[in-house]
Design an enzyme around this catalytic site. Structure first.
Site, PDB file in Angstrom:
ATOM      1  CB  CYS A 148      -0.940   0.106   1.185  1.00  0.00           C
ATOM      2  SG  CYS A 148      -2.119  -1.228   1.288  1.00  0.00           S
TER       3      CYS A 148
ATOM      4  CD  GLU B  13      18.131 -12.148  -6.938  1.00  0.00           C
ATOM      5  OE1 GLU B  13      17.644 -12.658  -5.911  1.00  0.00           O
ATOM      6  OE2 GLU B  13      17.684 -11.104  -7.436  1.00  0.00           O
TER       7      GLU B  13
ATOM      8  CG  ASN C 139       1.557   0.981   4.160  1.00  0.00           C
ATOM      9  OD1 ASN C 139       1.276  -0.196   3.963  1.00  0.00           O
ATOM     10  ND2 ASN C 139       2.795   1.423   4.182  1.00  0.00           N
ATOM     11  N   GLY C 140      -0.586  -0.653   6.362  1.00  0.00           N
ATOM     12  CA  GLY C 140      -0.208  -1.417   7.554  1.00  0.00           C
ATOM     13  C   GLY C 140      -1.365  -2.302   7.988  1.00  0.00           C
TER      14      GLY C 140
ATOM     15  CD1 TRP D  76       0.114  -6.448  -2.902  1.00  0.00           C
ATOM     16  CD2 TRP D  76       0.039  -6.828  -0.703  1.00  0.00           C
ATOM     17  NE1 TRP D  76       0.554  -7.728  -2.675  1.00  0.00           N
ATOM     18  CE2 TRP D  76       0.512  -7.992  -1.347  1.00  0.00           C
ATOM     19  CE3 TRP D  76      -0.103  -6.857   0.686  1.00  0.00           C
ATOM     20  CZ2 TRP D  76       0.860  -9.147  -0.648  1.00  0.00           C
ATOM     21  CZ3 TRP D  76       0.245  -8.003   1.388  1.00  0.00           C
ATOM     22  CH2 TRP D  76       0.727  -9.136   0.712  1.00  0.00           C
TER      23      TRP D  76
ATOM     24  CG  HIS E 212      21.948 -35.607  -1.544  1.00  0.00           C
ATOM     25  ND1 HIS E 212      22.417 -36.812  -1.081  1.00  0.00           N
ATOM     26  CD2 HIS E 212      23.047 -34.840  -1.757  1.00  0.00           C
ATOM     27  CE1 HIS E 212      23.739 -36.773  -0.995  1.00  0.00           C
ATOM     28  NE2 HIS E 212      24.150 -35.581  -1.402  1.00  0.00           N
TER      29      HIS E 212
ATOM     30  NE  ARG F 247       4.573   1.854  -0.073  1.00  0.00           N
ATOM     31  CZ  ARG F 247       5.515   1.597   0.815  1.00  0.00           C
ATOM     32  NH1 ARG F 247       6.773   1.773   0.484  1.00  0.00           N
ATOM     33  NH2 ARG F 247       5.211   1.188   2.015  1.00  0.00           N
TER      34      ARG F 247
ATOM     35  CD  GLU G 115      10.776 -11.001  -7.890  1.00  0.00           C
ATOM     36  OE1 GLU G 115      10.061 -10.550  -6.991  1.00  0.00           O
ATOM     37  OE2 GLU G 115      12.002 -10.777  -7.945  1.00  0.00           O
TER      38      GLU G 115
ATOM     39  CE  LYS H  30      11.910  -2.185  -5.364  1.00  0.00           C
ATOM     40  NZ  LYS H  30      12.722  -3.184  -6.080  1.00  0.00           N
TER      41      LYS H  30
ATOM     42  CE  LYS I 109      14.636 -10.752  -9.156  1.00  0.00           C
ATOM     43  NZ  LYS I 109      15.327 -10.285  -8.020  1.00  0.00           N
TER      44      LYS I 109
END
Ligand code: M6R
Length: 592
Positions: free
Chosen positions: A2, A465, A100-101, A74, A488, A27, A472, A587, A469
């Site tokens: 948010c 990484e 936001n929160g 969000w 294994h 965000r 996502e 983000k 990428k």
């Protein structure tokens, strides 16, 4: 998680709010809305979808208000719909609020509110705050906010205004980010600094437990007891250009291509010994690195470097795990918290709990003035500039630059190693100059449903990484694995349909990883390798080969990660996906 914005001044507020919201869209982007004070009445518009839907619905409307607030969401509490989108208003529509929160005790607050005969319209936790402020109002918005705050539990940043007090916006920060922007005859609030870059460079980052009371003429800051506080503003040097796409199709691509420059800028900050820490890394019994996502992967690489060059044992723990673990932590420990935003709740709170147990807290942060940087004993900045794409790219390599500089800072061969590091920006340019061949390779794999990424030692976090990428931004299942572990279990996955990306620079584990490649080939897997230029042996074993220039063996992650960033980017772009704002993501994750 948010984004919120507030404005009071002389301009038409709607233009400021929409521009800032577009910059905050990374965000959260499932719905958005604005509230304006139009002719003494609160006007609210909300839309499901991206900010462009909100802009479309406002098109042609005459909105002259010079005060307003805005939000990009969000969803945490309540589904994605206009009713749950912010701003929220009180029963009579005299107060509007964006948040936001998370308000953890909103259910009990909701019971209290409905017991007063007030209709609770949405499924959100946020609506509780605006009703409470309205109930507590006796002619002064700040007083109503001060009375409301003790009733709230959780983490939040919010902005609120009332039709009763034109020109005034109040912002509160407790656990979620909020900054004040200072202008001439106008003032701003926003979740982060880049949102305000077009309007002002004078910023006051609020700390948890602070309230900002804004009018066009000035800003007053208070603590939660209502005591005034004196705060210095900081001057931001990021220019507006660095927050624009600059001819690239996506921010992510632009940010990948910025790496040589920003990694160079970051290294420059650590060449001289001016930044030197007021302690020696060798003093500590252990170094504990904590971070999330991409920053965690940087931490894993940092572990190899710190153990090699400093000689102190290093543990790297996901911040979300560290906070609730019973890990013994004390004054002999150094905690390094790594975060692009400096606002990630998991990272902040795990770092703070370690600090409370007596550990020294050093943070590596990109955003100046962010919460983590203020909460730490010492902060080392990456100089990556604003990163807008949700997928972290340039901040990862800048974090590596800081970690390497830190690891070698007390090493007898520091100068020599620094010289090697200084070659990296130029070598990164060489990798980027081959982006077209990486694109051609990536386009062969756009139909794959799974991809395995393998690496050993420093290349293992690079593999993680690369997989992150791809996941996502392309929504392709991808898994990073230490190549030696493959036998294994994951080897069972390999067949002729499985692309296996192998990160194999010529380093001390090179021979070992060639054996791992043979194991993949024996099961008919498709090997796509990343290795040093001229490595014909590796090339022969691979269906596709992405080459990077040779470099010092310890520095290969700076180069090998770049083809993997591009590989994921080109697949996502080919699939027509929203590269900069992938589904379900934000983000900066300011909730636990
Ligand atoms: O701002 P931070 O570095 O603390 O963020 C941590 C993660 O949320 C972040 O790296 C995330 O994994 C990125 N989307 C990865 O591309």
């Amino acid at each position: 998680m948010c984004g919120i914005v507030g404005y009071t001044g002389k301009k038409k507020a709607i233009f400021v709010l929409l521009e800032a919201l577009e910059r905050l869209e990374y965000r959260g982007y499932d719905s958005s809305g604005v509230a304006l004070l139009e002719d003494g009445k609160i006007f609210v518009e909300k839309k499901v979808g991206k900010i462009r839907e909100l802009i479309r619905s406002l098109w042609g409307k005459q909105l002259d208000a010079t005060l307003g607030i805005g939000h990009t969401r969000w969803a945490t509490h309540g589904g994605v719909c206009e009713l749950n989108a912010h701003p929220h208003t009180d029963q009579e529509g005299r107060f509007a609020l964006v948040h936001n929160g998370i308000i953890e005790n909103y259910r009990e607050l909701k019971e209290f509110i409905t017991s007063k005969g007030i209709e609770y319209k949405s499924e959100t936790d946020t609506e509780a705050i605006v009703h409470l402020i309205s109930l507590n109002y006796d002619g002064d918005l700040l007083r109503a906010v001060l009375k409301t705050i003790p009733k709230l539990r959780g983490a939040y940043a919010f902005a609120v205004f009332t039709a009763f007090e034109p020109g005034r916006v109040v912002g509160v920060r407790y656990g979620s980010p909020l900054v004040v922007g200072l202008g001439e005859g106008e003032n701003f609030l926003a979740s982060d600094i880049p949102a305000l870059i077009p309007f002002t460079k004078n910023i006051i980052p609020l700390e948890d437990g602070e309230i900002a009371d804004l009018t066009p003429e000035g800003v007053s800051i208070y603590d939660f007891e209502g005591n005034p506080k004196v705060k210095e503003s900081i001057k931001i040097h990021w220019d507006i250009i660095s927050a624009e796409k600059g001819g690239f199709k996506h921010f992510m691509l632009k940010e990948i291509f910025e790496q040589p420059r920003v990694v160079g800028d970051t290294i420059k900050g650590y060449i001289s010994r001016d930044y030197e820490l007021p302690f020696s890394l060798k003093e500590f019994r252990r170094i504990l690195i904590t971070a999330c996502g991409t920053s965690y992967h940087a931490g894993l690489i940092g572990k190899y470097w710190l153990e090699k060059f400093v000689g102190v044992p290093v543990e790297v723990v996901y911040a979300s795990e560290l906070r609730y673990a019973d890990t013994p932590i004390g004054p002999q420990d150094l905690v390094i918290a790594i975060s692009q935003s400096g606002e990630t709740a998991d990272t902040r709170f795990s770092a703070l709990s370690a600090k409370e147990k007596g550990a020294k807290l050093l943070s590596i942060v990109n955003v100046m003035g962010s919460a983590l940087s203020r909460e730490s004993d010492y902060t080392l900045y990456t100089h990556a500039g604003p990163e807008i794409g949700v997928a972290a790219t340039k901040t990862f390599t800048c974090q590596l630059a800081v970690l390497f500089s830190l690891a070698i800072s007390e090493h007898p061969e520091r100068e020599k190693l620094m010289d090697e590091l200084l070659k990296i920006p130029h070598l990164m340019e060489e990798v980027l100059s081959k982006s077209e061949s990486i694109r051609e390779i990536a386009l062969k794999y756009t139909k794959s449903k799974n991809t395995l990424y393998l690496g050993r030692r420093l290349s293992y976090p690079v593999a993680l990484e690369g997989a992150l990428k791809l996941k996502e931004i392309s929504y392709v299942h991808a898994e990073g694995y230490p190549a030696g572990e493959m036998k294994h279990g994951p080897i069972a996955l390999i067949d002729e349909n499985m692309p296996v990306v192998v990160v194999a620079p010529r380093d001390r584990v090179y021979e070992k990883i060639l054996s791992n490649i043979e194991e993949v080939l024996a099961r008919k897997g498709m090997v796509i390798s990343v290795g040093f230029e001229g490595d014909e042996g590796l090339q022969k074993l691979s269906r596709d080969f992405m080459e990077v220039p040779k470099c010092h063996e310890e520095l290969s992650p700076f180069l090998t990660v770049v083809p993997l960033q591009l590989f994921a980017y080109y697949i996502a772009d080919y699939l027509g996906l929203d590269v900069d704002q992938p589904r379900n993501l934000a983000k900066t994750v300011t909730v636990e």
